[in-house]
Write an enzyme that holds these catalytic residues in place. Structure first.
Site, mmCIF file in Angstrom:
data_model
loop_
_atom_site.group_PDB
_atom_site.id
_atom_site.type_symbol
_atom_site.label_atom_id
_atom_site.label_comp_id
_atom_site.label_asym_id
_atom_site.label_seq_id
_atom_site.Cartn_x
_atom_site.Cartn_y
_atom_site.Cartn_z
ATOM 1 N N GLU A 19 27.420 27.038 7.687
ATOM 2 C CA GLU A 19 27.493 27.580 9.045
ATOM 3 C C GLU A 19 28.174 28.941 9.093
ATOM 4 O O GLU A 19 27.927 29.740 9.988
ATOM 5 C CB GLU A 19 28.248 26.607 9.970
ATOM 6 N N HIS B 148 33.262 20.417 4.266
ATOM 7 C CA HIS B 148 31.960 19.735 4.326
ATOM 8 C C HIS B 148 32.144 18.273 3.941
ATOM 9 O O HIS B 148 32.992 17.957 3.111
ATOM 10 C CB HIS B 148 30.958 20.391 3.360
#
Ligand code: ACO
Length: 357
Positions: free
Chosen positions: A294, A241
């Site tokens: 996700e 991320h």
């Protein structure tokens, strides 16, 4: 100078705080984990909108009314969705919503109906009308799949909507704030934000997580597959991320929600998660790479039987509430967002016609 605006503070917000070092997501004074435990989507929307957005006192009823009104507006337009992807169809429908400041509830209801209709039309299925009396999560799930969800499914979907509702100044939220700062209405801000969300670097990642799980196939194959992918220099989908330096707090909330459903590929996912964490710790020892939102979003939406091509529009239907809150917060500043650029082109020179064309 950074070309990606990393670390640049472009707005002050009371809405959400993303703490990348500690792995916390705070929404107006509440940890995401608290909200996901028991709050309805409508309650979280009211929390975000308080003092910023004008909305009726009974938001759940007003939102149900808004879905019915949206269906009346969209039904005649559905033939025009022919050949459009689900996200394009959603954008097309939302562009017909009046662009007025008092339209927040109408716009959020419209986003849910447009999402479900566009996903179904893109799959070659007839879109379905909303049903009065249902909560937002239950009605969206029913319109989307053509059958009502059971209690566990509706709650899992609601947790997803809550986890996706707002996340600091991400690209689509920034887009919404820029458009709102010009004085354009809320519908314009949301339609522009949808355009930003559509890009694969922002809203398009959960589908590839499922492609990876398909390719791995079974839990015992996870370690060898992941090691080989890293050795080939590939990125593992659903890991890493830009802001979180620890585990994305949304991942555990969504993982717990998947665990309440039947039929998810949770054993395979856990094996891939463990194999990925081990492989990435060896590959990048100084940089803790963990799963992001996700990874379990993909598992959750798959377990709910939502088609992969619909993942981004479903995300948009939740995030619309956050976009609206940010757009109104930006409008309250009364300030046009207008950054500067550094000119690196040539300076004035003599006109030479043969050099121009
Ligand atoms: N698999 C393998 N290696 C990785 C991964 C990954 N998923 N993520 C980062 N790395 C490596 C990078 O290659 C980089 O190595 P390098 O320095 O040798 O180039 C190193 O770890 C550090 O990368 P960062 O700078 O921390 O990552 P960046 O901020 O550039 O990228 C991103 C973040 C795009 C999310 C990245 O981790 C990635 O591509 N992940 C896979 C795709 C994905 O899951 N996207 C969804 C993101 S969540 C969201 O957007 C809501």
């Amino acid at each position: 100078m950074t070309t990606g605006l990393d670390g640049v503070i472009a707005a002050q917000t009371r809405l959400s705080h993303v703490d990348g070092e500690r792995g916390r997501l705070i929404l107006r004074g509440y940890e995401l984990e608290q909200l996901a435990r028991s709050w309805s989507f409508e309650e979280v929307v009211a929390l975000l909108w308080q003092g910023l957005v004008s909305y009726p006192h009974d938001l759940p009823a007003a939102l149900a009314q808004a879905r019915i009104a949206a269906w009346a507006r969209f039904a005649p337009l559905l033939p025009y969705l022919e050949g459009m992807s689900a996200i394009e169809g959603m954008r097309f429908l939302l562009a017909t919503v009046p662009d007025q400041p008092a339209e927040a509830t109408a716009l959020l209801g419209s986003a849910g109906v447009a999402m479900a209709a566009a996903i179904r039309q893109a799959q070659g299925q007839a879109a379905l009308a909303p049903e009065p009396g249902l909560g937002h999560a239950a009605d969206l799930l029913r319109m989307l799949r053509g059958r009502p969800g059971n209690t566990a499914e509706v709650r899992a979907f609601e947790i997803y909507l809550v986890a996706a509702v707002d996340h600091g100044l991400n690209a689509s939220t920034f887009t919404a704030r820029v458009v709102a700062s010009t004085g354009a209405g809320l519908a314009s801000a949301v339609v522009a934000a949808l355009g930003a969300l559509k890009g694969p670097l922002h809203g398009g990642a959960p589908g590839p997580v499922l492609d990876m799980l398909d390719a791995i196939g079974t839990a015992p194959a996870a370690e060898a597959w992941v090691d080989a992918a890293i050795a080939r220099g590939e990125r593992l989908m659903g890991f890493g991320h830009r802001i979180y330096r620890v585990r994305d707090p949304r991942a555990d909330v969504l993982k717990a929600a998947v665990g309440t459903l039947h039929g998810g590929r949770i054993a395979l996912a856990e094996a891939v998660e463990q194999a990925g964490l081990k492989a990435l710790a060896r590959h990048k020892p100084g940089r803790r790479l963990d799963i992001n939102t996700e990874f379990y979003t993909a598992l959750l939406l798959e377990a709910l039987d939502i088609p992969r091509a619909g993942f981004t529009p479903v995300f948009a239907a939740a995030r619309t509430a956050g976009w609206i809150a940010h757009a109104c917060e930006q409008q309250q500043t009364g300030r046009l967002l207008r950054p500067a650029s550094e000119y690196i082109g040539p300076w004035p020179q003599a006109y030479q016609p043969d050099k121009v064309l």
